[in-house]
Design a protein around this motif. Sequence first.
Motif, PDB file in Angstrom:
ATOM      1  N   LEU A  58       0.982  -1.082   0.265  1.00 17.40           N
ATOM      2  CA  LEU A  58       0.015  -0.206   0.318  1.00 17.40           C
ATOM      3  C   LEU A  58       0.578   1.262   0.530  1.00 17.40           C
ATOM      4  O   LEU A  58       0.655   1.997  -0.512  1.00 17.40           O
ATOM      5  N   ARG A  59       1.696   1.120   0.395  1.00 21.01           N
ATOM      6  CA  ARG A  59       2.899   2.037   1.147  1.00 21.01           C
ATOM      7  C   ARG A  59       3.555   2.765  -0.886  1.00 21.01           C
ATOM      8  O   ARG A  59       3.127   3.761  -0.463  1.00 21.01           O
ATOM      9  N   CYS A  60       3.842   1.593  -1.083  1.00 26.33           N
ATOM     10  CA  CYS A  60       4.345   1.554  -2.319  1.00 26.33           C
ATOM     11  C   CYS A  60       3.562   2.586  -3.871  1.00 26.33           C
ATOM     12  O   CYS A  60       3.593   3.248  -4.014  1.00 26.33           O
ATOM     13  N   ILE A  61       2.086   1.990  -3.540  1.00 24.98           N
ATOM     14  CA  ILE A  61       1.169   2.067  -4.298  1.00 24.98           C
ATOM     15  C   ILE A  61       0.436   3.895  -4.612  1.00 24.98           C
ATOM     16  O   ILE A  61       0.621   4.699  -5.451  1.00 24.98           O
ATOM     17  N   THR A  62       1.108   4.626  -2.680  1.00 24.16           N
ATOM     18  CA  THR A  62       0.675   5.642  -2.884  1.00 24.16           C
ATOM     19  C   THR A  62       1.968   6.285  -2.889  1.00 24.16           C
ATOM     20  O   THR A  62       1.911   7.690  -2.415  1.00 24.16           O
ATOM     21  N   LEU A  63       3.106   5.825  -2.518  1.00 25.77           N
ATOM     22  CA  LEU A  63       4.887   6.472  -3.261  1.00 25.77           C
ATOM     23  C   LEU A  63       4.779   6.951  -1.881  1.00 25.77           C
ATOM     24  O   LEU A  63       5.997   7.567  -1.576  1.00 25.77           O
ATOM     25  N   MET A  85      -6.102   9.183  -5.789  1.00 25.78           N
ATOM     26  CA  MET A  85      -5.808   8.309  -4.260  1.00 25.78           C
ATOM     27  C   MET A  85      -6.380   8.501  -3.120  1.00 25.78           C
ATOM     28  O   MET A  85      -5.423   9.480  -3.123  1.00 25.78           O
ATOM     29  N   GLY A  86      -7.255   8.186  -2.568  1.00 27.49           N
ATOM     30  CA  GLY A  86      -7.259   8.460  -0.778  1.00 27.49           C
ATOM     31  C   GLY A  86      -6.688   7.223  -0.417  1.00 27.49           C
ATOM     32  O   GLY A  86      -6.878   6.161  -0.309  1.00 27.49           O
ATOM     33  N   ALA A 138      -9.908   5.382  -6.547  1.00 24.47           N
ATOM     34  CA  ALA A 138      -9.637   4.969  -5.530  1.00 24.47           C
ATOM     35  C   ALA A 138      -9.432   5.342  -4.822  1.00 24.47           C
ATOM     36  O   ALA A 138      -8.805   6.012  -3.996  1.00 24.47           O
ATOM     37  N   LEU A 139     -10.256   4.416  -3.412  1.00 24.80           N
ATOM     38  CA  LEU A 139      -9.736   4.683  -2.151  1.00 24.80           C
ATOM     39  C   LEU A 139      -8.793   3.259  -1.377  1.00 24.80           C
ATOM     40  O   LEU A 139      -9.189   1.848  -1.594  1.00 24.80           O
ATOM     41  N   LEU A 140      -7.388   3.709  -0.877  1.00 27.93           N
ATOM     42  CA  LEU A 140      -7.271   2.417  -0.157  1.00 27.93           C
ATOM     43  C   LEU A 140      -7.340   2.461   1.277  1.00 27.93           C
ATOM     44  O   LEU A 140      -6.078   3.212   2.258  1.00 27.93           O
ATOM     45  N   CYS A 141      -7.030   1.451   1.639  1.00 28.52           N
ATOM     46  CA  CYS A 141      -7.696   1.070   3.411  1.00 28.52           C
ATOM     47  C   CYS A 141      -6.277   0.055   4.322  1.00 28.52           C
ATOM     48  O   CYS A 141      -6.685  -1.212   3.357  1.00 28.52           O
ATOM     49  N   ILE A 189     -12.205   0.157  -4.090  1.00 26.75           N
ATOM     50  CA  ILE A 189     -11.232   0.290  -3.167  1.00 26.75           C
ATOM     51  C   ILE A 189     -10.364  -0.676  -2.807  1.00 26.75           C
ATOM     52  O   ILE A 189     -10.676  -2.162  -3.255  1.00 26.75           O
ATOM     53  N   ILE A 190      -9.282  -0.217  -1.787  1.00 23.43           N
ATOM     54  CA  ILE A 190      -8.722  -1.463  -2.113  1.00 23.43           C
ATOM     55  C   ILE A 190      -8.347  -1.936  -0.396  1.00 23.43           C
ATOM     56  O   ILE A 190      -8.565  -0.869   0.465  1.00 23.43           O
TER      57      ILE A 190
END
Length: 247
Positions: free
Chosen positions: A48-53, A84-85, A161-164, A194-195
């Motif tokens: 997740l941290r990589c997807i959001t950089l 991305m949220g 997209a919402l990343l949780c 949503i992820i």
Amino acid sequence: MIKIENLSKEFNGKNGKVKALNNINLELNDGDIFGIIGMSGAGKSTLLRCITLLERPDSGSIYIGGSDILKLSPKELRSARGKMGVVFQNYNLLMQETVAKNVAFPMEIAGSPKHEIKERVASLLDLVQIGDKASFYPAQLSGGQRQRVAIARALATRPEALLCDEPTSALDVLTTKQVLTLLKEINEKLNTTIIIITHEMSAVKAICNKVAVIDDGCFVEMGDTKEVFSNPKSSVTKMLLGEDLRI
């Protein structure tokens, strides 16, 4: 659409390099609720941290809306990040600011007009069913209410997209059910992809249409949630499911 190709990430450990992610490939369609499950230390949060950089991967590509965000200029990247949220496990709220100010914060950073921010904040707080808490401070809220504020804030810039990250791990059973129901409603009303990164199988069963199982930095199983949970192939999936293989 989110597409990840050959994503890898290493960290320096006590005994040398540790491969946190190893050649990860993933494709999400618009409107998916995609669960990523695994044991502690499997690589879920690093992904997740990589997807959001928040972490920069060592190699691979991350496509958001057709653009590889690893190749964007700083200005282009800021725009892409707005798509991305992120909802964090421990809420990450501004404790000295009101609920309304917490939700408004991303829009203020983006330079949105004040009248637009005010209208958007009111609309989002109604959406997450805490419209009466706008003037409250996070310390005055329950865990479930804080998570609703975090979700509203994550939606502030109208992300695709919402990343949780473990969105229900700090909540009791009833509150967990309420938050998952809310995420499902957001997905249906806004068509937001949503992820959900989690170790809680019940959360994935409840709302995810697709799931991937990660172990030691690799995906060991992926597919429709019902199929994966009904006919688990990997030993890790079977262990996570335990005795309950029904969905």
